[in-house]
Design an enzyme around this catalytic site. Structure first.
Site, short mmCIF file in Angstrom:
data_model
loop_
_atom_site.label_atom_id
_atom_site.label_comp_id
_atom_site.label_asym_id
_atom_site.label_seq_id
_atom_site.Cartn_x
_atom_site.Cartn_y
_atom_site.Cartn_z
N ARG A 184 35.68 -44.36 13.89
CA ARG A 184 36.56 -43.92 12.61
C ARG A 184 35.62 -44.50 11.45
O ARG A 184 35.06 -45.74 11.61
CB ARG A 184 37.83 -44.58 12.68
CG ARG A 184 38.98 -44.16 13.44
CD ARG A 184 40.21 -44.98 13.28
NE ARG A 184 40.85 -44.30 12.23
CZ ARG A 184 41.78 -43.34 12.38
NH1 ARG A 184 41.79 -42.70 13.65
NH2 ARG A 184 42.54 -43.04 11.33
N LYS A 209 47.54 -43.12 6.86
CA LYS A 209 48.39 -42.22 5.96
C LYS A 209 49.62 -42.72 5.72
O LYS A 209 50.23 -42.33 4.88
CB LYS A 209 48.48 -40.63 6.75
CG LYS A 209 47.47 -39.84 6.52
CD LYS A 209 47.82 -38.44 7.14
CE LYS A 209 46.58 -37.78 7.93
NZ LYS A 209 47.14 -36.85 8.79
N GLU A 257 46.57 -32.95 10.95
CA GLU A 257 47.99 -32.79 10.90
C GLU A 257 48.45 -32.79 9.47
O GLU A 257 47.94 -33.37 8.64
CB GLU A 257 48.60 -34.06 11.47
CG GLU A 257 50.02 -34.03 11.49
CD GLU A 257 50.93 -35.08 12.10
OE1 GLU A 257 50.33 -36.31 12.77
OE2 GLU A 257 52.20 -35.12 12.28
#
Ligand code: ATP
Ligand code: MG
Length: 572
Positions: free
Chosen positions: A275, A285, A41
């Site tokens: 992850r 983020k 993104e």
């Protein structure tokens, strides 16, 4: 991990993801075609966690002769922009990967809109005018079913009209959402009438003001994979519970698109891995944005940040990051990886790459009293002794030198093998010298050290062969450049800031940056540019910083030669 097979061939064990891909290939799925995607993104910079996903997505495509495309998951214009797109591209290139094509979820806004209309017409979607809080409250819990929205059964025509209204400049954000009409009692919470479209009036970085409502992640991701012909959609473990919805929506799409089955005999297969989480840093983020926005770091490329751009600026090599990711592997459970492991990979790789230079970070003057006043000599210094084809450069030797303050002791214990009166040490690439004394100021600080050199002890001469315990680095006072050196420590002072209840800002390590302004580097080092890997001998790995100018040299410490952190934490 390397496994010895019976005939003693070294065979690399394959990850569970590779195993699943091989199963699909063996079953003849997708006609043997492999297509993956990396779907960032564009709402921030890539961090080392993304690098793990990149290595997987591109690695699978490379290994099975497929293609990995990029897809910008740009469905939330309020947070996304082109600056992020550009930086993501440059970070992926820097890591050493080449994508096939570049796609954007926004390429599919029209198709996704049509799909939503199809769902509404089928009675499979409705416009809900409740607040997001009310909707959340009705979701139920994993053990109790949800409550149906009062708008759930409104007529199809009304839904169509309202959905069109959602896509007008007048639509008020938060006033309406489109929800899929699935199953409010499903064990999987994602099936409880998920929101699939919401109103956002911020212009989009690619489509401008054409759209006023945008698909949610779950209504864009799987569909985009399907439109592109992705065979394996690899993502992280938090998407495991999303997978049934992913499959369901793709199946609806196939139903709508009558010819789809012929083109894609299988829907994309979502596979999840763990992850990357690293000690002493954060990867969210939102938190990284806060650090930048509140000037708690100097920017996304602050060398203390876990971002790829920060690591690059600090002097990490892309190969070391890939080596680290390879070493931790891919599993099906989340864990916290030790930053020290990453640093070990950085050291291992830079040892092979870095040019050895001399730099004195805490200088004190050394005068070679028997060396001719105006004489200088160009001493040969091998760039990298680890490389048999290494080139060399020269370093100028003269009567007055800078050495490290910590390399001298007036009253030294027996085991001190550096400089102390009456003892010999070797000056790297130059002569053996014997210390004869020092001068101190009124406060007892050493201002100058004196030594005599043995003219027959230059590297290569016969006199150089005698045993001398210590070898010191040095630079010549009139043949070096002043420099600023920035040394970094952990960004956070606790091992797992994300698991801490305190505000993460309070957990920042106040000593994560130390600036030394009184350093000297040899001329050859002074001419090195950002991007060139250096080892300041006996100190660590360094790289010229982006702030460096010919008038004001700035170097970043990438990592020390040894893991000093291990020592510190055992002391604590
Ligand atoms: P956000 O915090 O905004 O949700 P994100 O970290 O999920 O961001 P994306 O840009 O959506 O970032 O991620 C792109 C891809 O990178 C996704 O496939 C995601 O699963 C993967 N990814 C993100 N963080 C990590 C991580 N720490 N380890 C491994 N993969 C990651
Ligand atoms: Mg995400």
């Amino acid at each position: 991990m390397a496994i010895k097979t019976e005939n003693n061939d070294e065979k690399k064990s394959i990850s569970f993801v590779e195993q699943l891909v091989e199963d699909d290939l063996a079953a003849g799925k997708n006609g043997g075609r492999i297509q993956t995607r990396f779907p960032p993104e564009p709402n921030g910079y890539l961090h080392i966690g993304h690098a793990k996903a990149i290595c997987m997505d591109f690695g699978i495509a490379e290994k099975y002769r497929g293609v990995c495309n990029l897809r910008f998951d740009d469905t939330n214009p309020s947070k996304e922009n082109n600056e992020y797109v550009e930086n993501i591209l440059s970070d992926i290139r820097w890591l050493g990967f080449q994508w096939g094509e570049i796609f954007y979820a926004s390429d599919y806004f029209e198709k996704l809109w049509d799909f939503a209309i199809w769902l509404i017409k089928k009675g499979l979607a409705y416009v809900d005018e409740q607040s997001s809080e009310a909707i959340a409250q009705q979701k139920g819990t994993p053990t109790t079913p949800g409550t149906e929205s009062p708008y759930r059964n409104r007529p199809i025509e009304e839904n169509l009209a309202l959905f069109h209204q959602m896509n007008t400049p007048e639509a008020v954000e938060g006033s309406m959402v489109l929800r899929a009409k699935l199953d409010m009692a499903n064990d999987n919470m994602h099936f409880r009438d998920p929101i699939i479209y919401r109103i956002i009036q911020t212009p989009h970085h690619r489509t401008g003001t054409k759209w006023h409502c945008y698909p949610m992640y779950d209504f864009a991701h799987g569909q985009s994979d399907y439109f592109e012909g992705v065979t394996h959609s690899i993502c992280t473990l938090e998407f495991v519970p999303h997978r049934p919805l992913y499959d369901k929506l793709v199946d609806f799409l196939k139903e709508m698109d009558g010819t789809a089955d012929k083109l894609h005999d299988n829907r994309p297969r979502q596979i999840e891995f763990n992850r990357l989480n690293l000690t002493y840093t954060v990867m969210s983020k939102r938190k990284l944005h806060t650090l930048v926005d509140e000037h708690l770091v100097s920017g996304w490329d602050d060398p203390r940040m876990p971002t790829l751009t920060g690591m690059r600026r600090r002097g990490y090599s892309p190969e070391s990051i890939r080596m680290f990711i390879n070493s931790i592997g891919y599993t099906k459970f989340d864990a916290l990886n030790d930053m020290a492991l990453l640093e070990a990979s950085v050291r291992e790789d830079l040892n092979k790459k870095a040019i050895r230079v001399s730099a004195v970070l805490d200088p004190v003057k050394l005068v070679i009293t028997n060396y001719p006043d105006s004489q200088t000599e160009e001493m040969e210094a091998i760039d990298n002794p680890e490389d048999e084809h290494s080139k060399s450069h020269t370093i100028t030797f003269a009567k007055e030198l800078w050495i490290e303050r910590a390399d001298f002791m007036e009253d030294a214990p027996k085991k001190f093998f550096r400089m102390t009166p009456g003892k010999e040490v070797r000056l790297k690439n130059a002569y053996i010298v014997k210390c004869t004394g020092c001068t101190k100021d009124a406060d007892g600080n050493i201002t100058e050290i004196r030594a005599e050199y043995d003219p027959n002890s230059k590297s290569g001469m016969e006199g150089a062969n005698r045993k001398v315990k210590g070898t010191l680095h040095w630079v010549a006072v009139n043949h070096c450049q002043p420099a600023e050196v920035r040394e970094y420590d952990r960004l956070f002072s606790v091992e797992n800031p994300s698991a801490d209840e305190r505000d993460f800002r309070e957990l920042l390590n106040p000593e994560s940056l130390t600036v030394r302004t009184n350093c000297y580097v040899e001329n050859y080092a002074a001419a090195r540019k950002p991007g060139e890997y250096l080892q300041f001998q006996r100190t660590g790995y360094f790289m010229a910083d982006l702030d460096t100018t010919p008038e004001h040299l700035v170097f970043n410490k990438t990592v020390g030669l040894k893991d000093t952190w291990a020592k510190q934490s055992s002391k604590n």
